[in-house]
Design an enzyme around this catalytic site. Sequence first.
Site, PDB file in Angstrom:
ATOM      1  N   ARG A  94     -51.491   8.343 -59.130  1.00 23.33           N
ATOM      2  CA  ARG A  94     -51.201   9.789 -59.057  1.00 23.33           C
ATOM      3  C   ARG A  94     -50.188  10.131 -57.972  1.00 23.33           C
ATOM      4  O   ARG A  94     -50.276  11.158 -57.302  1.00 23.33           O
ATOM      5  CB  ARG A  94     -52.492  10.602 -58.844  1.00 23.33           C
ATOM      6  CG  ARG A  94     -53.513  10.422 -59.933  1.00 23.33           C
ATOM      7  CD  ARG A  94     -53.047  10.952 -61.291  1.00 23.33           C
ATOM      8  NE  ARG A  94     -53.975  10.526 -62.337  1.00 23.33           N
ATOM      9  CZ  ARG A  94     -53.794   9.439 -63.102  1.00 23.33           C
ATOM     10  NH1 ARG A  94     -52.710   8.694 -62.974  1.00 23.33           N
ATOM     11  NH2 ARG A  94     -54.673   9.110 -64.008  1.00 23.33           N
ATOM     12  N   SER A 150     -58.250  17.233 -60.822  1.00 21.22           N
ATOM     13  CA  SER A 150     -58.927  16.318 -59.894  1.00 21.22           C
ATOM     14  C   SER A 150     -58.413  16.568 -58.478  1.00 21.22           C
ATOM     15  O   SER A 150     -57.201  16.531 -58.249  1.00 21.22           O
ATOM     16  CB  SER A 150     -58.648  14.866 -60.275  1.00 21.22           C
ATOM     17  OG  SER A 150     -59.237  14.594 -61.511  1.00 21.22           O
ATOM     18  N   GLU A 200     -55.378  14.545 -53.902  1.00 18.08           N
ATOM     19  CA  GLU A 200     -54.408  14.378 -55.000  1.00 18.08           C
ATOM     20  C   GLU A 200     -53.654  15.701 -55.181  1.00 18.08           C
ATOM     21  O   GLU A 200     -52.454  15.729 -55.422  1.00 18.08           O
ATOM     22  CB  GLU A 200     -55.157  14.013 -56.285  1.00 18.08           C
ATOM     23  CG  GLU A 200     -54.249  13.816 -57.485  1.00 18.08           C
ATOM     24  CD  GLU A 200     -55.019  13.381 -58.730  1.00 18.08           C
ATOM     25  OE1 GLU A 200     -55.979  12.594 -58.612  1.00 18.08           O
ATOM     26  OE2 GLU A 200     -54.653  13.857 -59.823  1.00 18.08           O
TER      27      GLU A 200
HETATM   28  C1  LIG Z   1     -57.654  21.634 -65.721  1.00 12.88           C
HETATM   29  C2  LIG Z   1     -56.725  20.570 -65.199  1.00 12.88           C
HETATM   30  C3  LIG Z   1     -56.778  19.280 -65.716  1.00 12.88           C
HETATM   31  C4  LIG Z   1     -55.919  18.278 -65.232  1.00 12.88           C
HETATM   32  N1  LIG Z   1     -56.001  17.029 -65.771  1.00 12.88           N
HETATM   33  C5  LIG Z   1     -55.158  16.052 -65.332  1.00 12.88           C
HETATM   34  C6  LIG Z   1     -55.213  14.729 -65.876  1.00 12.88           C
HETATM   35  O1  LIG Z   1     -55.974  14.432 -66.768  1.00 12.88           O
HETATM   36  N2  LIG Z   1     -54.360  13.801 -65.378  1.00 12.88           N
HETATM   37  C7  LIG Z   1     -53.480  14.082 -64.380  1.00 12.88           C
HETATM   38  O2  LIG Z   1     -52.734  13.191 -63.970  1.00 12.88           O
HETATM   39  N3  LIG Z   1     -53.406  15.321 -63.851  1.00 12.88           N
HETATM   40  C8  LIG Z   1     -54.212  16.318 -64.293  1.00 12.88           C
HETATM   41  N4  LIG Z   1     -54.144  17.565 -63.753  1.00 12.88           N
HETATM   42  C9  LIG Z   1     -53.184  17.824 -62.652  1.00 12.88           C
HETATM   43  C10 LIG Z   1     -51.804  18.333 -63.115  1.00 12.88           C
HETATM   44  O3  LIG Z   1     -51.858  18.940 -64.386  1.00 12.88           O
HETATM   45  C11 LIG Z   1     -50.765  17.220 -63.133  1.00 12.88           C
HETATM   46  O4  LIG Z   1     -50.605  16.627 -61.867  1.00 12.88           O
HETATM   47  C12 LIG Z   1     -49.390  17.743 -63.591  1.00 12.88           C
HETATM   48  O5  LIG Z   1     -48.562  16.648 -63.833  1.00 12.88           O
HETATM   49  C13 LIG Z   1     -48.723  18.675 -62.575  1.00 12.88           C
HETATM   50  O6  LIG Z   1     -47.614  19.291 -63.193  1.00 12.88           O
HETATM   51  P1  LIG Z   1     -47.127  20.739 -62.762  1.00 12.88           P
HETATM   52  O7  LIG Z   1     -45.915  21.064 -63.539  1.00 12.88           O
HETATM   53  O8  LIG Z   1     -48.249  21.713 -62.855  1.00 12.88           O
HETATM   54  O9  LIG Z   1     -46.753  20.478 -61.252  1.00 12.88           O
HETATM   55  P2  LIG Z   1     -47.059  21.410 -59.930  1.00 12.88           P
HETATM   56  O10 LIG Z   1     -48.523  21.524 -59.814  1.00 12.88           O
HETATM   57  O11 LIG Z   1     -46.289  22.679 -60.119  1.00 12.88           O
HETATM   58  O12 LIG Z   1     -46.438  20.520 -58.834  1.00 12.88           O
HETATM   59  C14 LIG Z   1     -47.069  19.313 -58.452  1.00 12.88           C
HETATM   60  C15 LIG Z   1     -46.190  18.570 -57.439  1.00 12.88           C
HETATM   61  O13 LIG Z   1     -45.009  18.123 -58.097  1.00 12.88           O
HETATM   62  C16 LIG Z   1     -43.838  18.681 -57.488  1.00 12.88           C
HETATM   63  N5  LIG Z   1     -42.922  18.988 -58.602  1.00 12.88           N
HETATM   64  C17 LIG Z   1     -43.170  19.750 -59.691  1.00 12.88           C
HETATM   65  N6  LIG Z   1     -42.108  19.746 -60.516  1.00 12.88           N
HETATM   66  C18 LIG Z   1     -41.163  18.968 -59.932  1.00 12.88           C
HETATM   67  C19 LIG Z   1     -39.825  18.575 -60.282  1.00 12.88           C
HETATM   68  N7  LIG Z   1     -39.252  18.979 -61.417  1.00 12.88           N
HETATM   69  N8  LIG Z   1     -39.155  17.771 -59.423  1.00 12.88           N
HETATM   70  C20 LIG Z   1     -39.710  17.361 -58.250  1.00 12.88           C
HETATM   71  N9  LIG Z   1     -40.970  17.702 -57.864  1.00 12.88           N
HETATM   72  C21 LIG Z   1     -41.682  18.486 -58.702  1.00 12.88           C
HETATM   73  C22 LIG Z   1     -44.326  19.916 -56.737  1.00 12.88           C
HETATM   74  O14 LIG Z   1     -43.505  20.213 -55.628  1.00 12.88           O
HETATM   75  C23 LIG Z   1     -45.715  19.467 -56.301  1.00 12.88           C
HETATM   76  O15 LIG Z   1     -45.632  18.671 -55.137  1.00 12.88           O
HETATM   77  C24 LIG Z   1     -54.989  18.587 -64.212  1.00 12.88           C
HETATM   78  C25 LIG Z   1     -54.920  19.892 -63.709  1.00 12.88           C
HETATM   79  C26 LIG Z   1     -55.776  20.879 -64.183  1.00 12.88           C
HETATM   80  C27 LIG Z   1     -55.675  22.269 -63.625  1.00 12.88           C
END
Ligand SMILES: Cc1cc2nc3c(=O)[nH]c(=O)nc-3n(C[C@H](O)[C@H](O)[C@H](O)COP(=O)(O)OP(=O)(O)OC[C@H]3O[C@@H](n4cnc5c(N)ncnc54)[C@H](O)[C@@H]3O)c2cc1C
Length: 319
Positions: A179, A228, A302
Amino acid sequence: MTEINRNLHRLVKRLPKVRGRYSEDVSLAKITWFRVGGHAEVMFKPADIDDLEDFLAKKPGDVPVTVLGVGSNVLVRDGGIPGVVVRLGRGFADMNAEGDQIHVGAGALDVNVALTCAEVGIGGLEFLCGVPGTIGGSIVMNAGSYGSEIKDVFVSATVLDSQGRKYRVTKEDVVFGYRKTLLPAGCIVVDGLLKGCKGDKAQITEKMMAIRKVREKSQPIRARTGGSTFANPEPSQTKDLAWQLIERAGCRGLRVGGAMVSEKHCNFLVNTGMATAADIECLGEKVRERVASVTGVHLRWEIQCLGKAKVENSDRAKT
Ligand SMILES: Cc1cc2nc3c(=O)[nH]c(=O)nc-3n(C[C@H](O)[C@H](O)[C@H](O)COP(=O)(O)OP(=O)(O)OC[C@H]3O[C@@H](n4cnc5c(N)ncnc54)[C@H](O)[C@@H]3O)c2cc1C
Protein backbone atom coordinates in the site's frame (compact mmCIF):
# COMPACT_ATOMS: atom_id res chain seq x y z
CA MET A 1 -6.13 42.06 8.97
CA THR A 2 -8.34 44.57 7.15
CA GLU A 3 -10.43 43.55 4.13
CA ILE A 4 -8.03 45.46 1.80
CA ASN A 5 -4.97 43.75 3.30
CA ARG A 6 -6.64 40.34 3.13
CA ASN A 7 -7.38 40.95 -0.52
CA LEU A 8 -3.75 41.91 -1.23
CA HIS A 9 -2.49 38.76 0.51
CA ARG A 10 -4.78 36.35 -1.32
CA LEU A 11 -2.67 33.46 -2.61
CA VAL A 12 -4.68 33.26 -5.79
CA LYS A 13 -3.30 36.67 -6.83
CA ARG A 14 0.23 35.21 -6.91
CA LEU A 15 -0.67 32.21 -9.05
CA PRO A 16 -0.12 32.02 -12.83
CA LYS A 17 -2.91 32.38 -15.37
CA VAL A 18 -4.41 28.98 -16.19
CA ARG A 19 -7.10 27.58 -18.46
CA GLY A 20 -8.54 25.47 -15.65
CA ARG A 21 -10.20 26.83 -12.51
CA TYR A 22 -8.98 28.19 -9.18
CA SER A 23 -11.43 28.24 -6.25
CA GLU A 24 -10.61 29.75 -2.89
CA ASP A 25 -11.27 28.44 0.60
CA VAL A 26 -12.82 25.16 -0.52
CA SER A 27 -14.21 22.81 2.11
CA LEU A 28 -12.38 19.48 1.85
CA ALA A 29 -14.88 17.85 4.22
CA LYS A 30 -17.28 17.96 1.28
CA ILE A 31 -15.06 15.92 -1.00
CA THR A 32 -13.27 13.41 1.25
CA TRP A 33 -14.77 10.11 2.31
CA PHE A 34 -14.43 10.81 6.03
CA ARG A 35 -16.44 14.02 5.57
CA VAL A 36 -14.14 15.88 7.97
CA GLY A 37 -11.32 18.38 7.72
CA GLY A 38 -10.65 22.01 6.99
CA HIS A 39 -10.41 23.97 3.77
CA ALA A 40 -8.00 24.11 0.86
CA GLU A 41 -6.54 27.62 0.66
CA VAL A 42 -6.87 27.35 -3.13
CA MET A 43 -8.14 24.44 -5.17
CA PHE A 44 -6.93 24.12 -8.75
CA LYS A 45 -8.70 21.96 -11.33
CA PRO A 46 -6.41 21.95 -14.38
CA ALA A 47 -8.03 21.81 -17.81
CA ASP A 48 -5.55 19.18 -19.05
CA ILE A 49 -1.94 17.98 -18.71
CA ASP A 50 -0.48 21.03 -20.51
CA ASP A 51 -2.35 23.35 -18.16
CA LEU A 52 -1.02 21.48 -15.11
CA GLU A 53 2.55 21.47 -16.53
CA ASP A 54 2.34 25.21 -17.09
CA PHE A 55 0.97 25.87 -13.61
CA LEU A 56 3.76 23.85 -11.95
CA ALA A 57 6.44 25.53 -14.04
CA LYS A 58 5.22 29.06 -13.30
CA LYS A 59 3.88 28.97 -9.74
CA PRO A 60 5.99 30.72 -7.07
CA GLY A 61 8.48 28.28 -5.51
CA ASP A 62 7.24 28.84 -1.95
CA VAL A 63 3.67 27.70 -2.66
CA PRO A 64 3.05 24.14 -1.45
CA VAL A 65 1.10 21.84 -3.77
CA THR A 66 -0.91 18.82 -2.64
CA VAL A 67 -2.71 16.54 -5.05
CA LEU A 68 -5.95 14.75 -4.23
CA GLY A 69 -7.93 12.10 -6.06
CA VAL A 70 -11.37 11.51 -4.60
CA GLY A 71 -10.10 11.55 -1.00
CA SER A 72 -10.87 7.92 -0.17
CA ASN A 73 -7.54 7.36 1.56
CA VAL A 74 -6.88 10.68 3.26
CA LEU A 75 -7.64 12.32 6.57
CA VAL A 76 -7.53 16.09 6.07
CA ARG A 77 -6.83 17.78 9.38
CA ASP A 78 -9.22 20.42 10.77
CA GLY A 79 -6.89 23.35 9.99
CA GLY A 80 -7.04 22.51 6.28
CA ILE A 81 -4.34 22.40 3.62
CA PRO A 82 -2.26 25.53 2.98
CA GLY A 83 -1.24 26.36 -0.58
CA VAL A 84 -2.80 24.79 -3.63
CA VAL A 85 -4.72 21.52 -3.71
CA VAL A 86 -4.75 20.06 -7.22
CA ARG A 87 -7.73 17.94 -8.26
CA LEU A 88 -7.66 16.09 -11.54
CA GLY A 89 -11.11 16.20 -13.12
CA ARG A 90 -12.66 15.44 -16.50
CA GLY A 91 -9.56 16.35 -18.51
CA PHE A 92 -7.77 13.44 -16.82
CA ALA A 93 -10.38 10.69 -17.04
CA ASP A 94 -9.85 9.31 -20.58
CA MET A 95 -9.58 5.55 -21.08
CA ASN A 96 -8.30 3.68 -24.13
CA ALA A 97 -8.21 -0.09 -24.19
CA GLU A 98 -6.18 -1.97 -26.76
CA GLY A 99 -5.48 -5.70 -26.69
CA ASP A 100 -4.78 -6.65 -23.10
CA GLN A 101 -3.77 -3.12 -22.01
CA ILE A 102 -5.64 -0.03 -20.91
CA HIS A 103 -4.27 3.51 -20.93
CA VAL A 104 -6.08 5.68 -18.38
CA GLY A 105 -6.00 9.22 -17.10
CA ALA A 106 -5.06 9.56 -13.43
CA GLY A 107 -8.47 11.06 -12.60
CA ALA A 108 -10.40 8.02 -13.91
CA LEU A 109 -12.25 6.14 -11.18
CA ASP A 110 -10.97 2.64 -10.48
CA VAL A 111 -14.47 1.22 -10.77
CA ASN A 112 -14.88 2.72 -14.26
CA VAL A 113 -11.56 1.21 -15.33
CA ALA A 114 -12.71 -2.20 -14.06
CA LEU A 115 -16.05 -1.85 -15.88
CA THR A 116 -14.37 -0.80 -19.15
CA CYS A 117 -11.98 -3.75 -18.91
CA ALA A 118 -14.94 -6.10 -18.37
CA GLU A 119 -16.68 -4.64 -21.46
CA VAL A 120 -13.70 -5.25 -23.72
CA GLY A 121 -12.64 -8.57 -22.16
CA ILE A 122 -9.49 -7.59 -20.25
CA GLY A 123 -9.12 -9.75 -17.16
CA GLY A 124 -6.84 -9.26 -14.15
CA LEU A 125 -8.10 -5.79 -13.19
CA GLU A 126 -11.33 -6.95 -11.53
CA PHE A 127 -9.92 -6.04 -8.10
CA LEU A 128 -10.23 -2.34 -9.05
CA CYS A 129 -14.03 -2.56 -8.89
CA GLY A 130 -13.82 -2.59 -5.08
CA VAL A 131 -11.37 0.30 -4.67
CA PRO A 132 -13.29 3.59 -4.45
CA GLY A 133 -10.41 5.82 -5.61
CA THR A 134 -8.87 7.19 -8.79
CA ILE A 135 -6.12 5.52 -10.81
CA GLY A 136 -3.64 8.26 -9.76
CA GLY A 137 -4.36 7.66 -6.07
CA SER A 138 -4.25 3.91 -6.60
CA ILE A 139 -0.88 3.95 -8.36
CA VAL A 140 0.57 6.08 -5.54
CA MET A 141 -0.96 3.82 -2.86
CA ASN A 142 -0.30 0.54 -4.74
CA ALA A 143 -3.98 -0.18 -4.08
CA GLY A 144 -5.14 -3.75 -4.11
CA SER A 145 -7.56 -6.32 -2.85
CA TYR A 146 -8.32 -10.01 -3.04
CA GLY A 147 -4.79 -11.05 -3.90
CA SER A 148 -4.06 -8.49 -6.65
CA GLU A 149 -2.58 -5.04 -6.53
CA ILE A 150 -1.55 -2.26 -8.91
CA LYS A 151 2.03 -3.58 -8.97
CA ASP A 152 0.78 -6.72 -10.79
CA VAL A 153 -0.80 -4.79 -13.66
CA PHE A 154 1.39 -1.67 -13.84
CA VAL A 155 3.33 -1.08 -17.07
CA SER A 156 4.15 2.64 -16.87
CA ALA A 157 2.90 6.06 -15.83
CA THR A 158 3.41 9.66 -16.88
CA VAL A 159 4.38 11.90 -13.97
CA LEU A 160 5.08 15.60 -13.62
CA ASP A 161 7.70 16.71 -11.12
CA SER A 162 7.26 19.76 -8.89
CA GLN A 163 8.58 22.01 -11.70
CA GLY A 164 6.17 20.60 -14.27
CA ARG A 165 8.75 18.46 -16.11
CA LYS A 166 7.18 15.39 -17.66
CA TYR A 167 8.65 11.86 -17.29
CA ARG A 168 7.57 8.39 -18.25
CA VAL A 169 8.28 5.89 -15.46
CA THR A 170 8.13 2.16 -16.07
CA LYS A 171 7.80 -0.81 -13.74
CA GLU A 172 11.60 -0.99 -13.50
CA ASP A 173 11.82 2.61 -12.22
CA VAL A 174 9.22 2.24 -9.48
CA VAL A 175 9.50 0.55 -6.08
CA PHE A 176 6.17 -0.86 -4.92
CA GLY A 177 5.56 -1.73 -1.28
CA TYR A 178 2.52 -2.81 0.68
CA ARG A 179 0.00 0.00 0.00
CA LYS A 180 2.75 2.42 -0.95
CA THR A 181 4.74 3.24 -4.04
CA LEU A 182 8.04 5.04 -3.92
CA LEU A 183 7.87 7.79 -6.52
CA PRO A 184 10.01 10.96 -6.47
CA ALA A 185 8.66 13.36 -3.79
CA GLY A 186 6.15 15.92 -5.02
CA CYS A 187 5.42 14.27 -8.35
CA ILE A 188 1.94 14.08 -9.79
CA VAL A 189 0.80 11.01 -11.72
CA VAL A 190 -1.18 12.14 -14.77
CA ASP A 191 -1.85 8.82 -16.49
CA GLY A 192 -1.06 5.13 -16.32
CA LEU A 193 -0.75 2.14 -18.62
CA LEU A 194 -2.07 -1.08 -17.07
CA LYS A 195 -1.85 -4.59 -18.46
CA GLY A 196 -4.20 -7.48 -17.83
CA CYS A 197 -4.85 -10.55 -19.95
CA LYS A 198 -7.47 -11.30 -22.58
CA GLY A 199 -10.38 -13.05 -20.89
CA ASP A 200 -14.01 -14.05 -21.10
CA LYS A 201 -16.31 -11.03 -20.53
CA ALA A 202 -18.92 -13.02 -18.60
CA GLN A 203 -16.30 -14.54 -16.30
CA ILE A 204 -14.72 -11.14 -15.64
CA THR A 205 -18.11 -9.65 -14.75
CA GLU A 206 -18.89 -12.61 -12.49
CA LYS A 207 -15.59 -12.15 -10.64
CA MET A 208 -16.35 -8.46 -10.11
CA MET A 209 -19.78 -9.27 -8.72
CA ALA A 210 -18.26 -11.78 -6.31
CA ILE A 211 -15.73 -9.19 -5.09
CA ARG A 212 -18.50 -6.65 -4.51
CA LYS A 213 -20.58 -9.16 -2.56
CA VAL A 214 -17.72 -10.05 -0.20
CA ARG A 215 -16.89 -6.40 0.41
CA GLU A 216 -20.49 -5.46 1.13
CA LYS A 217 -20.61 -8.20 3.75
CA SER A 218 -17.29 -7.57 5.47
CA GLN A 219 -16.58 -3.80 5.22
CA PRO A 220 -18.50 -0.65 6.20
CA ILE A 221 -18.34 0.60 2.61
CA ARG A 222 -21.28 2.99 3.00
CA ALA A 223 -19.87 4.64 6.13
CA ARG A 224 -17.86 7.86 6.34
CA THR A 225 -14.49 6.16 6.42
CA GLY A 226 -11.05 6.14 4.83
CA GLY A 227 -10.87 2.39 4.19
CA SER A 228 -8.21 0.34 5.96
CA THR A 229 -6.57 2.63 8.49
CA PHE A 230 -3.33 0.73 9.06
CA ALA A 231 -1.21 -1.27 6.65
CA ASN A 232 -0.82 -4.95 7.39
CA PRO A 233 2.56 -5.49 9.08
CA GLU A 234 5.43 -7.11 7.19
CA PRO A 235 5.14 -10.95 7.43
CA SER A 236 8.64 -10.96 9.01
CA GLN A 237 7.14 -8.99 11.95
CA THR A 238 4.01 -11.05 12.54
CA LYS A 239 1.67 -13.32 10.61
CA ASP A 240 -1.32 -11.41 12.00
CA LEU A 241 -3.17 -8.89 9.87
CA ALA A 242 -3.75 -5.36 11.17
CA TRP A 243 -7.40 -6.05 12.04
CA GLN A 244 -6.45 -9.13 14.03
CA LEU A 245 -3.97 -7.14 16.12
CA ILE A 246 -6.57 -4.40 16.69
CA GLU A 247 -9.12 -7.00 17.75
CA ARG A 248 -6.60 -8.60 20.13
CA ALA A 249 -5.89 -5.20 21.68
CA GLY A 250 -9.63 -4.88 22.44
CA CYS A 251 -10.20 -1.84 20.21
CA ARG A 252 -13.32 -2.90 18.28
CA GLY A 253 -15.98 -0.25 18.96
CA LEU A 254 -13.50 2.09 20.73
CA ARG A 255 -14.55 5.77 20.47
CA VAL A 256 -13.03 9.24 20.65
CA GLY A 257 -15.62 12.01 20.24
CA GLY A 258 -17.58 11.21 17.09
CA ALA A 259 -14.98 8.75 15.77
CA MET A 260 -15.30 5.02 16.27
CA VAL A 261 -13.46 1.83 15.41
CA SER A 262 -15.94 0.05 13.13
CA GLU A 263 -17.81 -2.87 14.68
CA LYS A 264 -18.00 -4.46 11.21
CA HIS A 265 -14.27 -4.33 10.35
CA CYS A 266 -11.98 -3.12 13.08
CA ASN A 267 -9.24 -1.80 10.75
CA PHE A 268 -11.77 0.81 9.58
CA LEU A 269 -12.32 4.02 11.56
CA VAL A 270 -15.67 5.70 10.96
CA ASN A 271 -17.09 9.15 11.46
CA THR A 272 -20.38 8.44 13.24
CA GLY A 273 -21.69 11.88 12.24
CA MET A 274 -20.09 14.69 14.22
CA ALA A 275 -16.42 13.62 14.31
CA THR A 276 -13.62 16.09 13.75
CA ALA A 277 -10.41 15.08 12.00
CA ALA A 278 -8.70 15.45 15.40
CA ASP A 279 -11.11 12.84 16.88
CA ILE A 280 -10.24 10.39 14.09
CA GLU A 281 -6.48 10.95 14.30
CA CYS A 282 -6.54 10.73 18.09
CA LEU A 283 -8.54 7.48 17.92
CA GLY A 284 -6.06 6.08 15.39
CA GLU A 285 -3.13 6.94 17.68
CA LYS A 286 -4.93 5.36 20.63
CA VAL A 287 -5.37 2.15 18.64
CA ARG A 288 -1.68 2.18 17.67
CA GLU A 289 -0.65 2.63 21.33
CA ARG A 290 -2.88 -0.19 22.55
CA VAL A 291 -1.77 -2.55 19.78
CA ALA A 292 1.89 -1.77 20.52
CA SER A 293 1.44 -2.34 24.23
CA VAL A 294 -0.55 -5.61 23.86
CA THR A 295 1.21 -7.17 20.84
CA GLY A 296 4.52 -5.30 20.49
CA VAL A 297 3.69 -4.45 16.85
CA HIS A 298 3.85 -0.80 15.73
CA LEU A 299 1.17 -0.29 13.09
CA ARG A 300 1.86 2.08 10.18
CA TRP A 301 -0.89 4.48 9.08
CA GLU A 302 -2.05 3.51 5.59
CA ILE A 303 -4.39 6.51 5.50
CA GLN A 304 -2.53 9.69 4.56
CA CYS A 305 -3.00 12.42 7.20
CA LEU A 306 -2.70 15.76 5.40
CA GLY A 307 -2.69 19.45 6.32
CA LYS A 308 -2.48 21.15 9.67
CA ALA A 309 -4.31 20.81 12.95
CA LYS A 310 -6.74 23.54 13.91
CA VAL A 311 -5.33 26.10 16.31
CA GLU A 312 -7.94 26.72 19.01
CA ASN A 313 -8.47 30.33 20.08
CA SER A 314 -7.19 29.59 23.60
CA ASP A 315 -3.93 28.17 22.15
CA ARG A 316 -3.58 31.13 19.80
CA ALA A 317 -3.86 33.54 22.75
CA LYS A 318 -0.88 31.81 24.41
CA THR A 319 1.46 32.25 21.41
C1 LIG B 1 -14.78 2.17 1.80
C2 LIG B 1 -13.35 2.13 1.33
C3 LIG B 1 -12.80 0.93 0.87
C4 LIG B 1 -11.47 0.87 0.44
N1 LIG B 1 -10.97 -0.32 0.00
C5 LIG B 1 -9.69 -0.39 -0.45
C6 LIG B 1 -9.14 -1.63 -0.92
O1 LIG B 1 -9.79 -2.64 -0.98
N2 LIG B 1 -7.85 -1.63 -1.34
C7 LIG B 1 -7.07 -0.51 -1.31
O2 LIG B 1 -5.90 -0.58 -1.69
N3 LIG B 1 -7.57 0.66 -0.87
C8 LIG B 1 -8.85 0.77 -0.44
N4 LIG B 1 -9.35 1.95 0.01
C9 LIG B 1 -8.46 3.14 0.05
C10 LIG B 1 -8.50 4.01 -1.23
O3 LIG B 1 -9.70 3.84 -1.95
C11 LIG B 1 -7.31 3.73 -2.14
O4 LIG B 1 -6.09 3.97 -1.50
C12 LIG B 1 -7.36 4.61 -3.40
O5 LIG B 1 -6.41 4.14 -4.31
C13 LIG B 1 -7.11 6.10 -3.12
O6 LIG B 1 -7.43 6.83 -4.28
P1 LIG B 1 -7.95 8.33 -4.19
O7 LIG B 1 -8.13 8.84 -5.57
O8 LIG B 1 -9.15 8.41 -3.31
O9 LIG B 1 -6.71 9.03 -3.51
P2 LIG B 1 -6.69 10.15 -2.30
O10 LIG B 1 -7.31 9.52 -1.13
O11 LIG B 1 -7.34 11.38 -2.85
O12 LIG B 1 -5.16 10.33 -2.15
C14 LIG B 1 -4.38 9.30 -1.57
C15 LIG B 1 -2.90 9.68 -1.64
O13 LIG B 1 -2.49 9.67 -3.01
C16 LIG B 1 -2.01 10.96 -3.41
N5 LIG B 1 -2.49 11.14 -4.79
C17 LIG B 1 -3.77 11.07 -5.23
N6 LIG B 1 -3.81 11.24 -6.57
C18 LIG B 1 -2.53 11.43 -6.98
C19 LIG B 1 -1.91 11.68 -8.25
N7 LIG B 1 -2.62 11.75 -9.38
N8 LIG B 1 -0.57 11.84 -8.28
C20 LIG B 1 0.18 11.79 -7.14
N9 LIG B 1 -0.35 11.56 -5.91
C21 LIG B 1 -1.69 11.38 -5.84
C22 LIG B 1 -2.60 11.94 -2.41
O14 LIG B 1 -1.80 13.09 -2.26
C23 LIG B 1 -2.62 11.10 -1.14
O15 LIG B 1 -1.35 11.10 -0.53
C24 LIG B 1 -10.67 2.04 0.45
C25 LIG B 1 -11.23 3.25 0.88
C26 LIG B 1 -12.55 3.30 1.32
C27 LIG B 1 -13.12 4.62 1.78
